[in-house]
Design a protein around this motif. Structure first.
Motif, short mmCIF file in Angstrom:
data_model
loop_
_atom_site.label_atom_id
_atom_site.label_comp_id
_atom_site.label_asym_id
_atom_site.label_seq_id
_atom_site.Cartn_x
_atom_site.Cartn_y
_atom_site.Cartn_z
N ASP A 52 3.63 1.21 -12.52
CA ASP A 52 2.65 0.79 -13.50
C ASP A 52 2.34 -0.68 -13.31
O ASP A 52 3.25 -1.50 -13.14
CB ASP A 52 3.18 1.00 -14.92
CG ASP A 52 3.19 2.46 -15.32
OD1 ASP A 52 2.36 3.23 -14.83
OD2 ASP A 52 4.04 2.83 -16.16
N TRP A 53 1.05 -1.02 -13.33
CA TRP A 53 0.61 -2.40 -13.20
C TRP A 53 -0.75 -2.49 -13.85
O TRP A 53 -1.59 -1.62 -13.63
CB TRP A 53 0.51 -2.79 -11.72
CG TRP A 53 0.62 -4.26 -11.50
CD1 TRP A 53 -0.41 -5.16 -11.54
CD2 TRP A 53 1.80 -5.00 -11.21
NE1 TRP A 53 0.08 -6.42 -11.27
CE2 TRP A 53 1.43 -6.35 -11.07
CE3 TRP A 53 3.13 -4.65 -11.04
CZ2 TRP A 53 2.33 -7.35 -10.78
CZ3 TRP A 53 4.04 -5.64 -10.75
CH2 TRP A 53 3.65 -6.98 -10.62
N GLN A 69 -7.62 0.44 -11.22
CA GLN A 69 -6.39 1.23 -11.25
C GLN A 69 -5.29 0.50 -12.01
O GLN A 69 -5.20 -0.73 -11.96
CB GLN A 69 -5.89 1.52 -9.83
CG GLN A 69 -6.76 2.49 -9.10
CD GLN A 69 -6.09 3.00 -7.84
OE1 GLN A 69 -5.46 2.25 -7.11
NE2 GLN A 69 -6.24 4.28 -7.59
N ASP A 70 -4.44 1.29 -12.67
CA ASP A 70 -3.31 0.73 -13.42
C ASP A 70 -1.98 1.05 -12.75
O ASP A 70 -0.95 1.14 -13.39
CB ASP A 70 -3.33 1.23 -14.86
CG ASP A 70 -3.16 2.74 -14.97
OD1 ASP A 70 -3.11 3.43 -13.93
OD2 ASP A 70 -3.07 3.23 -16.11
N LYS A 71 -2.00 1.22 -11.44
CA LYS A 71 -0.79 1.48 -10.65
C LYS A 71 -0.92 0.76 -9.31
O LYS A 71 -2.02 0.48 -8.83
CB LYS A 71 -0.61 2.97 -10.41
CG LYS A 71 -0.36 3.77 -11.67
CD LYS A 71 0.39 5.03 -11.35
CE LYS A 71 0.66 5.87 -12.57
NZ LYS A 71 1.12 5.19 -13.74
N ARG A 72 0.24 0.50 -8.73
CA ARG A 72 0.33 -0.03 -7.37
C ARG A 72 1.32 0.81 -6.60
O ARG A 72 2.30 1.29 -7.17
CB ARG A 72 0.87 -1.46 -7.38
CG ARG A 72 -0.06 -2.50 -7.91
CD ARG A 72 0.59 -3.86 -7.90
NE ARG A 72 -0.42 -4.87 -8.20
CZ ARG A 72 -0.23 -6.16 -8.09
NH1 ARG A 72 0.95 -6.63 -7.70
NH2 ARG A 72 -1.19 -7.01 -8.37
N ARG A 91 -2.12 9.91 -2.73
CA ARG A 91 -1.95 9.76 -4.18
C ARG A 91 -3.03 8.86 -4.79
O ARG A 91 -2.94 8.51 -5.96
CB ARG A 91 -0.57 9.20 -4.49
CG ARG A 91 0.55 10.17 -4.12
CD ARG A 91 1.92 9.52 -4.28
NE ARG A 91 2.96 10.42 -3.84
CZ ARG A 91 3.93 10.89 -4.63
NH1 ARG A 91 4.00 10.51 -5.89
NH2 ARG A 91 4.84 11.70 -4.14
N ASP A 92 -4.02 8.49 -4.01
CA ASP A 92 -5.14 7.66 -4.43
C ASP A 92 -4.69 6.28 -4.94
O ASP A 92 -5.28 5.72 -5.85
CB ASP A 92 -6.00 8.36 -5.49
CG ASP A 92 -7.34 7.67 -5.68
OD1 ASP A 92 -7.88 7.14 -4.69
OD2 ASP A 92 -7.84 7.63 -6.82
N LEU A 93 -3.63 5.74 -4.37
CA LEU A 93 -3.21 4.38 -4.67
C LEU A 93 -3.90 3.45 -3.68
O LEU A 93 -3.77 3.63 -2.47
CB LEU A 93 -1.69 4.24 -4.58
CG LEU A 93 -0.93 5.03 -5.64
CD1 LEU A 93 0.54 5.12 -5.28
CD2 LEU A 93 -1.11 4.40 -7.00
#
Length: 152
Positions: free
Chosen positions: A73-74, A83-86, A118-120
């Motif tokens: 989570d970021w 995006q809210d993930k890294r 994972r679409d990161l």
């Protein structure tokens, strides 16, 4: 060379590789023992639920390298405003007997492919001196991150 995903049975392998990585980076046995004592129970449920994932390279039935990955989570950030993930890369390790064969590069490509799946769209890692040249060659760059150990 076989590639397989990390699984719940890989706790001791990940711990061994993590200790070896930090040992080679100059950390003391006392610190490594304390770290692993806390890391092992942290890792078990995350391997089980898939929040810690990654890959193992196996040569003739023996694991010779591995990489750990997480989606952390970021908050949305200029580097990834939508995006809210890294992606987070950790515990990259290749056994000394198998180095200089492109296995570190292969592990990093597996990581990038998995993050894309994972679409990161943004990933980070903390490099040891030994790994830094590989990461730079693969297009990773230093950021402005700073750190400080705080007293409890």
């Amino acid at each position: 060379m076989e590639i397989r995903p990390l699984g719940a049975d890989d706790v001791e392998l990940v711990c061994r590789h993590r200790e070896a990585m930090f040992r080679e980076a100059g950390r003391s046995e006392e610190v490594l023992q304390a770290m692993t004592q806390q890391f092992r129970p942290w890792l078990v449920p995350r391997l089980r639920d898939g929040s810690y994932f990654g890959f193992v390279l196996v040569d003739q039935g023996q694991p010779v390298g591995g990489i750990g990955l997480m989606a952390i989570d970021w908050p949305p950030h200029p580097a990834h405003p939508m995006q809210d993930k890294r992606g987070y890369v950790l515990n990259v390790y290749v056994e000394a007997t198998h180095r200089k064969q492109g296995l570190g590069r292969r592990l990093m490509q597996l990581a990038e492919d998995e993050f894309a799946r994972r679409d990161l769209q943004y990933a980070i890692l903390h490099a040891t001196e030994m790994g830094r040249s590989l990461y730079v060659a693969l297009g990773w760059h230093a950021t402005s991150e700073m750190a400080k150990a705080l007293r409890a």
